[in-house]
Motif scaffolding. Structure first.
Motif, mmCIF file in Angstrom:
data_model
loop_
_atom_site.group_PDB
_atom_site.id
_atom_site.type_symbol
_atom_site.label_atom_id
_atom_site.label_comp_id
_atom_site.label_asym_id
_atom_site.label_seq_id
_atom_site.Cartn_x
_atom_site.Cartn_y
_atom_site.Cartn_z
ATOM 1 N N ASN A 90 -81.809 -75.819 71.736
ATOM 2 C CA ASN A 90 -82.255 -74.944 70.925
ATOM 3 C C ASN A 90 -80.765 -75.730 69.522
ATOM 4 O O ASN A 90 -80.731 -74.951 68.325
ATOM 5 C CB ASN A 90 -80.709 -73.624 70.984
ATOM 6 N N LEU A 91 -80.089 -76.586 70.121
ATOM 7 C CA LEU A 91 -78.905 -77.758 68.126
ATOM 8 C C LEU A 91 -80.356 -77.839 67.875
ATOM 9 O O LEU A 91 -79.917 -78.031 66.491
ATOM 10 C CB LEU A 91 -77.922 -77.954 69.194
ATOM 11 N N VAL A 92 -81.332 -78.704 68.243
ATOM 12 C CA VAL A 92 -82.270 -79.567 68.131
ATOM 13 C C VAL A 92 -83.051 -78.409 66.636
ATOM 14 O O VAL A 92 -83.055 -79.173 65.501
ATOM 15 C CB VAL A 92 -82.979 -80.114 68.559
ATOM 16 N N ALA A 93 -83.559 -77.516 67.295
ATOM 17 C CA ALA A 93 -84.528 -76.343 66.125
ATOM 18 C C ALA A 93 -83.239 -76.441 65.157
ATOM 19 O O ALA A 93 -83.475 -75.753 64.216
ATOM 20 C CB ALA A 93 -84.797 -75.992 67.554
ATOM 21 N N GLU A 94 -81.174 -75.884 65.382
ATOM 22 C CA GLU A 94 -80.578 -75.200 64.433
ATOM 23 C C GLU A 94 -80.389 -75.890 63.184
ATOM 24 O O GLU A 94 -80.277 -75.514 62.654
ATOM 25 C CB GLU A 94 -79.672 -74.471 65.262
ATOM 26 N N PHE A 95 -80.127 -76.897 63.791
ATOM 27 C CA PHE A 95 -80.215 -78.385 63.124
ATOM 28 C C PHE A 95 -80.528 -79.270 62.507
ATOM 29 O O PHE A 95 -80.543 -80.092 61.734
ATOM 30 C CB PHE A 95 -77.861 -78.897 62.700
ATOM 31 N N GLY A 96 -81.932 -79.161 62.836
ATOM 32 C CA GLY A 96 -83.092 -80.185 62.923
ATOM 33 C C GLY A 96 -82.524 -81.309 62.761
ATOM 34 O O GLY A 96 -82.674 -82.977 62.830
ATOM 35 N N GLY A 101 -72.751 -74.960 59.170
ATOM 36 C CA GLY A 101 -73.371 -76.405 57.854
ATOM 37 C C GLY A 101 -72.838 -77.657 58.906
ATOM 38 O O GLY A 101 -73.262 -78.757 58.052
ATOM 39 N N ASN A 102 -72.925 -77.154 60.237
ATOM 40 C CA ASN A 102 -73.558 -78.816 60.899
ATOM 41 C C ASN A 102 -74.092 -79.733 60.346
ATOM 42 O O ASN A 102 -75.899 -79.271 60.249
ATOM 43 C CB ASN A 102 -73.323 -78.188 62.337
ATOM 44 N N SER A 146 -70.766 -84.074 62.282
ATOM 45 C CA SER A 146 -70.293 -82.778 62.874
ATOM 46 C C SER A 146 -70.261 -82.512 64.128
ATOM 47 O O SER A 146 -69.115 -82.376 64.674
ATOM 48 C CB SER A 146 -70.259 -82.015 61.974
ATOM 49 N N LEU A 147 -71.674 -82.096 64.743
ATOM 50 C CA LEU A 147 -71.741 -82.237 65.986
ATOM 51 C C LEU A 147 -70.675 -82.918 66.750
ATOM 52 O O LEU A 147 -70.552 -82.803 68.172
ATOM 53 C CB LEU A 147 -72.844 -82.044 66.438
ATOM 54 N N VAL A 148 -71.317 -84.414 66.837
ATOM 55 C CA VAL A 148 -70.830 -85.881 67.533
ATOM 56 C C VAL A 148 -69.318 -85.546 67.160
ATOM 57 O O VAL A 148 -68.321 -85.483 68.399
ATOM 58 C CB VAL A 148 -71.259 -87.089 66.952
ATOM 59 N N ILE A 149 -68.504 -85.373 66.600
ATOM 60 C CA ILE A 149 -67.288 -84.719 65.846
ATOM 61 C C ILE A 149 -66.408 -83.995 66.966
ATOM 62 O O ILE A 149 -65.714 -84.264 67.606
ATOM 63 C CB ILE A 149 -66.824 -84.776 64.911
ATOM 64 N N ALA A 150 -67.695 -82.942 67.127
ATOM 65 C CA ALA A 150 -66.733 -81.914 67.842
ATOM 66 C C ALA A 150 -66.547 -81.934 69.165
ATOM 67 O O ALA A 150 -65.811 -81.601 69.813
ATOM 68 C CB ALA A 150 -67.842 -80.635 67.362
ATOM 69 N N ASN A 199 -79.536 -66.386 74.330
ATOM 70 C CA ASN A 199 -79.250 -66.497 72.698
ATOM 71 C C ASN A 199 -78.199 -67.824 73.059
ATOM 72 O O ASN A 199 -77.083 -67.598 73.533
ATOM 73 C CB ASN A 199 -78.178 -65.254 72.680
ATOM 74 N N TRP A 200 -78.167 -69.236 72.431
ATOM 75 C CA TRP A 200 -77.371 -70.161 73.210
ATOM 76 C C TRP A 200 -76.204 -69.666 72.438
ATOM 77 O O TRP A 200 -75.065 -70.678 73.516
ATOM 78 C CB TRP A 200 -78.169 -71.232 72.715
ATOM 79 N N LYS A 201 -75.859 -69.387 71.798
ATOM 80 C CA LYS A 201 -74.228 -69.267 70.917
ATOM 81 C C LYS A 201 -73.723 -68.647 72.574
ATOM 82 O O LYS A 201 -72.165 -68.546 72.550
ATOM 83 C CB LYS A 201 -74.370 -68.713 69.622
ATOM 84 N N TRP A 202 -74.665 -67.522 72.847
ATOM 85 C CA TRP A 202 -73.556 -66.882 74.126
ATOM 86 C C TRP A 202 -72.839 -67.877 75.091
ATOM 87 O O TRP A 202 -72.557 -68.189 75.795
ATOM 88 C CB TRP A 202 -73.935 -65.824 75.158
ATOM 89 N N VAL A 203 -73.729 -68.962 75.509
ATOM 90 C CA VAL A 203 -74.078 -70.296 76.054
ATOM 91 C C VAL A 203 -72.500 -70.661 75.767
ATOM 92 O O VAL A 203 -71.234 -71.238 76.910
ATOM 93 C CB VAL A 203 -74.558 -70.802 76.597
ATOM 94 N N ILE A 204 -71.931 -70.855 75.265
ATOM 95 C CA ILE A 204 -71.298 -71.662 74.097
ATOM 96 C C ILE A 204 -69.851 -70.583 74.134
ATOM 97 O O ILE A 204 -68.947 -71.607 74.312
ATOM 98 C CB ILE A 204 -71.234 -72.454 72.748
#
Length: 388
Positions: A31-37, A94-95, A99-103, A159-164
């Motif tokens: 999901n992260l790959v698709a969401e943030f390219g 805006g990730n 920015s994902l690596v920092i998080a 929905n991947w956001k529910w996992v997070i």
């Protein structure tokens, strides 16, 4: 005694809930790959960011003796809370990869206030039988690490956001359990200041060196295997045109290791810690070497059964190596030695994960997991050669 019986389950549950942050990013990677390219190499980068954060946090917590200066229960709670907030940063629209690596780095940083501090809390309550308690705590880490994959497999968390959201909520809940119901233990005492000179002690003490090298070999394989389980499953499914529930099986393959930790602890009481660790490491080494062959087995039940066995033996020796390091370190340097060995072990996971990340672009995807045998082979040599 009564409070001890209540405390261990609470610590185990809290560790399980809070360590779900560890692979939260891995569980929703597609999901992260698709969401943030992102590219396919994102798995390695995001996983190593957590590992590097954990190393940094562990060293900093040890250097400033945070869990000695302040209540370990409060340290655990605030680490769980801030780690949960860092996890929620994955929502930012805006990730980018960085920015994902920092998080993920800061999530790993505050995991250093959860996993090692949870072990300290257990040590503050269990002057005897700590080895058995550690097997349960490592088992909780394994289950927590696997949990995001289980959540992702459920239609409720489509929905991947529910996992997070769920993993962040679990972390807050686990921290709250420790803060509210686990006061400072009766055997709590100030630890010795962190000393880099403990590294000299590790190198000079043959038995300690043997245990440390065994642990390093184990860590070379462990997190790389865990991180790439979903890719391993996808590779097999694509080769044989099979429909495998990737998230569910990723959970099962990782989570079954929690049972193996408990079994390993029980077996070690009968045949000894070193012997049990040796056989566990040997079996995981065999799994690494045989992995290319199992990709070509057309029966998916055989392949999945093999991965379940690998998921057990890859982790069952982890609490045993920690016990061996603790038992063979000088009393005054025990905390520093454990911290250094732990940090070097996690640094090694960064190398092995990045190696697989690079290897998947240069070698056949069926062959790359045999590289993981290098770690167990080193560990086996150390246990056999140095300790004798």
């Amino acid at each position: 005694m009564k409070i001890q019986k209540k405390v261990l389950p609470l610590i185990v549950i809290a560790q399980f809930l809070c360590t779900s942050l560890w692979f939260a990013g891995n569980g929703v990677l597609d999901n992260l790959v698709a969401e943030f390219g992102l590219t396919s190499g994102a798995l390695g980068h995001l996983t190593t960011a957590v590992q590097f954060g954990f190393i940094s946090g562990t060293l900093l917590f040890a250097f400033f003796t945070i869990a000695d200066r302040y209540s370990p229960s409060r340290v655990f709670f605030f680490s769980a809370l801030i780690g949960a907030l860092c996890n929620l940063c994955l929502f930012w629209e805006g990730n980018t990869l960085w920015s994902l690596v920092i998080a993920r780095y800061f999530t790993g940083f505050f995991l250093a206030g959860i996993y090692p501090v949870g072990m300290k809390i257990a040590a503050d309550y269990f002057e005897k039988g700590l080895g058995r308690s550690l097997s349960f705590l490592v088992g909780a880490l394994v289950l927590g690490t696997a949990l995001p994959h289980l959540l992702k497999s459920s239609p409720v968390f489509e929905n991947w956001k529910w996992v997070i959201t769920a993993t962040s909520a679990f972390s807050f809940l686990g921290g709250s359990l420790i803060l509210l119901f686990v006061p400072d233990g009766p055997y709590r005492r100030a630890g010795n200041p962190f000393k880099l000179t403990a590294l000299v002690s590790v190198m000079k003490n043959k038995k300690l060196k043997s245990a440390a090298l065994g642990y390093f070999g184990h860590m070379w394989e462990l997190y790389a295997f865990w991180a790439f389980v979903p890719i391993l499953l996808k590779t097999y499914a694509d080769m044989h045109n099979k429909d495998i529930q990737n998230s569910l099986w990723s959970f099962l393959i990782i989570a079954i290791g929690s049972i193996a930790c408990v079994i390993g602890g029980l077996v070690s009481q009968r045949i000894g810690v070193k012997k049990t660790a040796f056989w566990s490491l040997l079996l995981s080494c065999v799994c690494c070497l045989l992995s290319p062959l199992f990709f070509y087995v057309p029966n998916e039940s055989v392949f999945l059964g093999f991965l379940l066995c690998w998921g057990m033996v890859v982790i069952s020796d982890s609490p045993l190596f920690s016990t061996m390091v603790a038992n063979n370190a000088e009393s005054a340097l025990k905390g520093s030695a454990l911290t250094l060995v732990n940090c070097i072990g996690f640094a090694i996971t960064i190398v092995s994960i990045q190696l697989l990340n690079l290897a998947q672009n240069s070698f056949s995807p069926t062959l790359i997991y045999s590289f993981l045998a290098l770690g167990p082979l080193l560990g086996l040599w150390a246990l056999k050669k140095i300790a004798d």
